[in-house]
Design a protein around this motif. Structure first.
Motif, PDB file in Angstrom:
ATOM      1  N   LEU A  94      21.012  15.014  26.072  1.00  0.00           N
ATOM      2  CA  LEU A  94      19.580  14.731  25.898  1.00  0.00           C
ATOM      3  C   LEU A  94      19.385  13.322  25.334  1.00  0.00           C
ATOM      4  CD1 LEU A  94      16.559  15.576  25.695  1.00  0.00           C
ATOM      5  CD2 LEU A  94      17.094  16.496  23.429  1.00  0.00           C
ATOM      6  N   ALA A  95      20.157  13.006  24.291  1.00  0.00           N
ATOM      7  CA  ALA A  95      20.053  11.664  23.689  1.00  0.00           C
ATOM      8  C   ALA A  95      20.424  10.603  24.722  1.00  0.00           C
ATOM      9  CB  ALA A  95      20.966  11.570  22.467  1.00  0.00           C
ATOM     10  N   GLY A  96      21.466  10.886  25.500  1.00  0.00           N
ATOM     11  CA  GLY A  96      21.868   9.950  26.551  1.00  0.00           C
ATOM     12  C   GLY A  96      20.759   9.754  27.572  1.00  0.00           C
ATOM     13  N   SER A  97      20.107  10.852  27.931  1.00  0.00           N
ATOM     14  CA  SER A  97      19.067  10.783  28.979  1.00  0.00           C
ATOM     15  C   SER A  97      17.927   9.854  28.559  1.00  0.00           C
ATOM     16  CB  SER A  97      18.525  12.183  29.285  1.00  0.00           C
ATOM     17  OG  SER A  97      17.634  12.621  28.268  1.00  0.00           O
ATOM     18  N   LYS A  98      17.682   9.771  27.253  1.00  0.00           N
ATOM     19  CA  LYS A  98      16.572   8.937  26.780  1.00  0.00           C
ATOM     20  C   LYS A  98      16.856   7.453  26.964  1.00  0.00           C
ATOM     21  CE  LYS A  98      15.090  12.288  23.372  1.00  0.00           C
ATOM     22  NZ  LYS A  98      15.195  12.641  21.955  1.00  0.00           N
ATOM     23  N   THR A  99      18.127   7.089  27.124  1.00  0.00           N
ATOM     24  CA  THR A  99      18.447   5.672  27.335  1.00  0.00           C
ATOM     25  C   THR A  99      18.248   5.283  28.801  1.00  0.00           C
ATOM     26  OG1 THR A  99      20.787   6.016  27.890  1.00  0.00           O
ATOM     27  CG2 THR A  99      20.227   5.811  25.536  1.00  0.00           C
ATOM     28  N   LEU A 100      18.052   6.258  29.656  1.00  0.00           N
ATOM     29  CA  LEU A 100      18.034   5.971  31.098  1.00  0.00           C
ATOM     30  C   LEU A 100      16.635   5.681  31.637  1.00  0.00           C
ATOM     31  CD1 LEU A 100      20.515   8.749  32.251  1.00  0.00           C
ATOM     32  CD2 LEU A 100      20.957   6.298  32.128  1.00  0.00           C
ATOM     33  N   VAL A 101      15.624   5.923  30.860  1.00  0.00           N
ATOM     34  CA  VAL A 101      14.226   5.763  31.291  1.00  0.00           C
ATOM     35  C   VAL A 101      14.027   6.436  32.650  1.00  0.00           C
ATOM     36  CG1 VAL A 101      12.374   4.170  30.738  1.00  0.00           C
ATOM     37  CG2 VAL A 101      14.708   3.406  30.459  1.00  0.00           C
ATOM     38  N   ASP A 102      13.529   5.699  33.657  1.00  0.00           N
ATOM     39  CA  ASP A 102      13.317   6.395  34.929  1.00  0.00           C
ATOM     40  C   ASP A 102      14.164   5.807  36.051  1.00  0.00           C
ATOM     41  OD1 ASP A 102      11.992   4.091  34.890  1.00  0.00           O
ATOM     42  OD2 ASP A 102       9.998   4.900  35.345  1.00  0.00           O
ATOM     43  N   SER A 103      15.355   5.392  35.690  1.00  0.00           N
ATOM     44  CA  SER A 103      16.256   4.801  36.683  1.00  0.00           C
ATOM     45  C   SER A 103      16.699   5.848  37.717  1.00  0.00           C
ATOM     46  CB  SER A 103      17.490   4.245  35.957  1.00  0.00           C
ATOM     47  OG  SER A 103      18.469   3.908  36.897  1.00  0.00           O
ATOM     48  N   THR A 104      16.682   5.460  38.990  1.00  0.00           N
ATOM     49  CA  THR A 104      17.271   6.330  40.016  1.00  0.00           C
ATOM     50  C   THR A 104      18.562   5.727  40.543  1.00  0.00           C
ATOM     51  OG1 THR A 104      15.885   5.261  41.658  1.00  0.00           O
ATOM     52  CG2 THR A 104      15.112   7.386  40.812  1.00  0.00           C
ATOM     53  N   GLU A 105      18.935   4.579  39.956  1.00  0.00           N
ATOM     54  CA  GLU A 105      20.189   3.957  40.387  1.00  0.00           C
ATOM     55  C   GLU A 105      20.941   3.404  39.184  1.00  0.00           C
ATOM     56  OE1 GLU A 105      21.337   1.194  44.194  1.00  0.00           O
ATOM     57  OE2 GLU A 105      19.379   2.135  44.083  1.00  0.00           O
ATOM     58  N   PRO A 106      21.449   4.298  38.349  1.00  0.00           N
ATOM     59  CA  PRO A 106      22.096   3.838  37.120  1.00  0.00           C
ATOM     60  C   PRO A 106      23.342   3.003  37.411  1.00  0.00           C
ATOM     61  CG  PRO A 106      22.491   6.174  37.461  1.00  0.00           C
ATOM     62  CD  PRO A 106      21.512   5.756  38.502  1.00  0.00           C
ATOM     63  N   ASN A 107      23.545   1.969  36.603  1.00  0.00           N
ATOM     64  CA  ASN A 107      24.711   1.104  36.781  1.00  0.00           C
ATOM     65  C   ASN A 107      25.684   1.285  35.619  1.00  0.00           C
ATOM     66  OD1 ASN A 107      23.569  -0.203  34.609  1.00  0.00           O
ATOM     67  ND2 ASN A 107      22.557  -1.757  35.876  1.00  0.00           N
ATOM     68  N   GLN A 108      26.686   0.425  35.580  1.00  0.00           N
ATOM     69  CA  GLN A 108      27.726   0.537  34.551  1.00  0.00           C
ATOM     70  C   GLN A 108      27.140   0.421  33.149  1.00  0.00           C
ATOM     71  OE1 GLN A 108      30.819  -2.416  34.883  1.00  0.00           O
ATOM     72  NE2 GLN A 108      31.518  -2.032  32.789  1.00  0.00           N
ATOM     73  N   ALA A 109      26.205  -0.514  32.967  1.00  0.00           N
ATOM     74  CA  ALA A 109      25.602  -0.696  31.635  1.00  0.00           C
ATOM     75  C   ALA A 109      24.847   0.568  31.228  1.00  0.00           C
ATOM     76  CB  ALA A 109      24.667  -1.901  31.645  1.00  0.00           C
ATOM     77  N   ASP A 110      24.168   1.199  32.198  1.00  0.00           N
ATOM     78  CA  ASP A 110      23.464   2.452  31.909  1.00  0.00           C
ATOM     79  C   ASP A 110      24.454   3.534  31.472  1.00  0.00           C
ATOM     80  OD1 ASP A 110      20.889   1.547  32.526  1.00  0.00           O
ATOM     81  OD2 ASP A 110      21.196   1.914  34.663  1.00  0.00           O
ATOM     82  N   MET A 159      24.924   3.278  41.226  1.00  0.00           N
ATOM     83  CA  MET A 159      25.049   4.459  42.096  1.00  0.00           C
ATOM     84  C   MET A 159      23.711   5.192  42.172  1.00  0.00           C
ATOM     85  SD  MET A 159      27.456   7.803  41.593  1.00  0.00           S
ATOM     86  CE  MET A 159      28.967   6.883  41.615  1.00  0.00           C
ATOM     87  N   ARG A 160      23.345   5.637  43.363  1.00  0.00           N
ATOM     88  CA  ARG A 160      22.096   6.392  43.490  1.00  0.00           C
ATOM     89  C   ARG A 160      22.247   7.746  42.795  1.00  0.00           C
ATOM     90  NH1 ARG A 160      19.985   8.168  47.880  1.00  0.00           N
ATOM     91  NH2 ARG A 160      22.012   8.650  48.789  1.00  0.00           N
ATOM     92  N   THR A 161      21.154   8.238  42.290  1.00  0.00           N
ATOM     93  CA  THR A 161      21.214   9.503  41.548  1.00  0.00           C
ATOM     94  C   THR A 161      21.682  10.650  42.447  1.00  0.00           C
ATOM     95  OG1 THR A 161      19.422   8.729  40.181  1.00  0.00           O
ATOM     96  CG2 THR A 161      19.936  11.030  40.039  1.00  0.00           C
ATOM     97  N   ALA A 162      21.285  10.603  43.706  1.00  0.00           N
ATOM     98  CA  ALA A 162      21.691  11.673  44.627  1.00  0.00           C
ATOM     99  C   ALA A 162      23.216  11.701  44.761  1.00  0.00           C
ATOM    100  CB  ALA A 162      21.034  11.460  45.989  1.00  0.00           C
ATOM    101  N   ASP A 163      23.855  10.508  44.787  1.00  0.00           N
ATOM    102  CA  ASP A 163      25.322  10.454  44.850  1.00  0.00           C
ATOM    103  C   ASP A 163      25.939  10.905  43.528  1.00  0.00           C
ATOM    104  OD1 ASP A 163      25.281   9.515  47.452  1.00  0.00           O
ATOM    105  OD2 ASP A 163      25.161   7.411  46.801  1.00  0.00           O
ATOM    106  N   LEU A 164      25.260  10.503  42.445  1.00  0.00           N
ATOM    107  CA  LEU A 164      25.710  10.899  41.104  1.00  0.00           C
ATOM    108  C   LEU A 164      25.757  12.423  41.007  1.00  0.00           C
ATOM    109  CD1 LEU A 164      26.300   9.489  38.359  1.00  0.00           C
ATOM    110  CD2 LEU A 164      23.904   9.866  37.780  1.00  0.00           C
ATOM    111  N   ASN A 165      24.753  13.044  41.553  1.00  0.00           N
ATOM    112  CA  ASN A 165      24.656  14.499  41.559  1.00  0.00           C
ATOM    113  C   ASN A 165      25.872  15.104  42.253  1.00  0.00           C
ATOM    114  OD1 ASN A 165      23.984  17.196  42.185  1.00  0.00           O
ATOM    115  ND2 ASN A 165      21.790  16.745  42.065  1.00  0.00           N
ATOM    116  N   VAL A 166      26.248  14.548  43.375  1.00  0.00           N
ATOM    117  CA  VAL A 166      27.393  15.062  44.146  1.00  0.00           C
ATOM    118  C   VAL A 166      28.691  14.861  43.359  1.00  0.00           C
ATOM    119  CG1 VAL A 166      28.761  14.763  46.243  1.00  0.00           C
ATOM    120  CG2 VAL A 166      26.248  14.639  46.349  1.00  0.00           C
TER     121      VAL A 166
END
Lengths: 211, 335
Positions: free
Chosen positions: A88-104, A1-8
């Protein structure tokens, strides 16, 4: 999912979550000091505002950190700080992804749970929010596709929340009740379940409604 | 209970108000919170900030060690209770001068929880933090579990050294390294001869029959290694220093700083009687005493008793102890 959609989706889910504030307050009054309702309603409100300020191209990690900051400062408490630290800890696993998936998502939830366990010196079965987070992380890891994984996460958290009734509270103010805490449903675990349910509903909502 | 207080619930706030009125210009509250105090000139740009904190009831610990050459801010809770994570975080923001912040406080569960949570909150604001725990009480755990020890009066040495390092402009990693170096070279042991009474409950924190002492007591009245008949000052000094010499493996030619600390209700005279023998025993072993501090450095309300702390010295540690420092409760004037 794109981050912009995630935001919504996140904003929609949090707006719904506020509707559970009274339930959470009542559960917390029985076991603690009853401020969880306020923590959730003020916290969700602050997070929604922060998400509205985020640029379109924000990464998923930036989004999670913005949520953490807003939640921590909205109505400061140990719970708010634990949740913020988890995000915060979760955010560190995401690196710089703008399209996080299920594994993320699975990694994110697992890391958040691990940090709450570490900071709160708590483990599964202590009758805390962790009891709902970890089964959800398991389901997100195991699910065959994102929708099935989220559905399974909700089912897992539902079962875990029901199971907290039989447990004795071992952390925080609730632990002072000792055996009297048995029979009562854990408010923290319930809050996480409600968030997941709201998230599920927000995802399933028609795209046109997502605003 | 006989105490000079007003409403028990206002004890902590009224004590802080008194400190602020008595020492204008030295400290300021952060926001309007009487439980968060920073040195008046904080944040000092480019220098490491040091935040400490813990429960009230230990003055001059923790509030007394905030000032130039010492800590930058302190967050305190109710008597013997931790400050909140948010209070620690507010203290952190107030003193961050861009070089990061060291959390230096005693090893107690509630404090660790709240300071650790504050680390996360600080990271969200891009403030770098390090944590060093005071854990000098040799009676609380054996040497092989030294990392689990309680922090007691010996943290004074860590404040002094880390504060001096921050003042001269050392980096965050270096200030943290120095604090840790001092902590692991410090050993403390104490005895209690009468209990603390909490203002809110009016009850003694433990029972100690007349004529008995608790050996290895903590600064909240935690039980020590054992209880026995009250001994003479010399016998007490022998016990305490003996345990410390063993713990630090002090030998002929070693150099140390010594702190004889009163726990709140023991007269200064008695502390000097105790020090007389501490000095004799250490010098008898060939240990060289370079600095001596006698007085109240970490108390437990009106507990009667005393502790002895020893810091093993080298030139670097001694230089930091001798560096100037100033707070309403402690002053080191440069030689």
């Amino acid at each position: 999912m794109r981050t912009a959609d995630l935001n919504v989706v996140a904003r929609r889910a949090l707006a719904d979550l506020v509707g559970y504030a009274d339930e959470l307050r009542d559960l917390d009054q029985a076991l603690g000091d009853g401020d969880l309702g306020v923590t959730i309603s003020l916290g969700a409100g602050a997070v929604i505002e922060a998400l509205e300020q985020l640029p379109e191209d924000a990464t998923a990690a930036e989004l999670a950190k913005a949520c953490a900051k807003a939640f921590a400062n909205a109505n400061p408490s140990t719970m708010a700080a634990l949740v913020a630290g988890g995000l915060l800890a979760g955010s560190k696993t995401l690196v710089d992804s703008t399209e996080p998936n299920q594994a993320d998502a699975a990694r994110f939830v697992r890391a958040a749970g691990d940090n709450i366990a570490l900071r709160g010196k708590t483990q599964l079965g202590d009758k805390t929010i962790l009891d709902a987070i970890m089964p959800a992380a398991d389901a997100l890891e195991a699910g065959s596709d994102p929708v099935a994984a989220l559905d399974a996460a909700v089912v897992g958290a539902e079962r875990a929340v029901a199971d907290t009734k039989a447990l004795q509270s071992r952390r925080g103010r609730a632990s002072w009740l000792q055996e009297r805490s048995i029979g009562l449903q854990d408010p923290g675990a319930t809050a996480f379940l409600r968030l997941l349910q709201c998230w599920q509903a927000a995802l399933h909502a028609a795209p046109a409604e997502r605003n | 209970m006989k105490k000079i207080i007003n409403e028990p619930g206002k004890f902590v706030d009224e004590m802080v108000q008194g400190i602020l009125l008595a020492h204008p210009g030295a400290l300021r509250t952060v926001g309007d919170d009487l439980r968060i105090l920073a040195r008046a000139d904080a944040p000092v740009s480019g220098k490491v900030g040091i935040v400490t904190g813990g429960g009230s009831g230990h003055l001059p610990l923790f509030k007394g060690y905030v000032g130039p050459g010492l800590c930058s801010a302190v967050a305190i809770g109710n008597v013997f209770s931790s400050p909140s994570s948010q209070q620690v975080f507010e203290a952190t923001k107030a003193v961050d001068g861009g070089a990061g912040v060291l959390y230096l406080y005693g090893n107690y569960g509630g404090d660790v929880l709240n300071f650790d949570l504050a680390c996360d909150l600080a990271e969200l604001e891009d403030i770098e933090t390090r944590t060093v725990l005071g854990r000098d009480d040799v009676a609380s755990q054996p040497r092989e579990r030294a990392d689990d020890r309680r922090g007691v009066a010996g943290i004074f040495f860590a404040y002094k050294a880390a504060g001096a390092a921050a003042e001269r402009g050392d980096s965050l990693d270096e200030v943290a390294r120095i604090a840790e170096d001092v902590v692991v070279n410090t050993a403390t042991m104490g005895i209690g001869i009468s209990p603390t009474i909490l203002p809110t409950t009016g009850k003694a924190s433990f029972d100690l029959p007349d004529g008995e002492m608790e050996i290895g007591i903590g600064i909240h009245g935690e039980p020590g290694i054992h209880r026995g008949p009250l001994e003479t000052a010399d016998q007490i000094a022998d016990r305490l220093v003996g345990a410390i010499i063993d713990d630090l493996s002090l030998a002929d030619g070693d150099r140390v700083a010594v702190l004889v600390n009163g726990l709140g209700a023991t007269p200064l005279e008695e502390l000097y009687v105790l020090y007389r023998r501490v000095d004799e025993v250490l010098r008898g072993r060939g240990v060289e005493i370079e600095r001596t501090y006698v007085g109240e450095y970490a108390t437990s309300l009106e507990m009667a008793g005393a502790s002895v702390s020893v810091l093993r010295l080298d030139d670097a540690r001694l230089e930091l102890l001798n560096a100037p420092a100033q707070s309403p409760f402690f002053r080191e004037v440069s030689a």
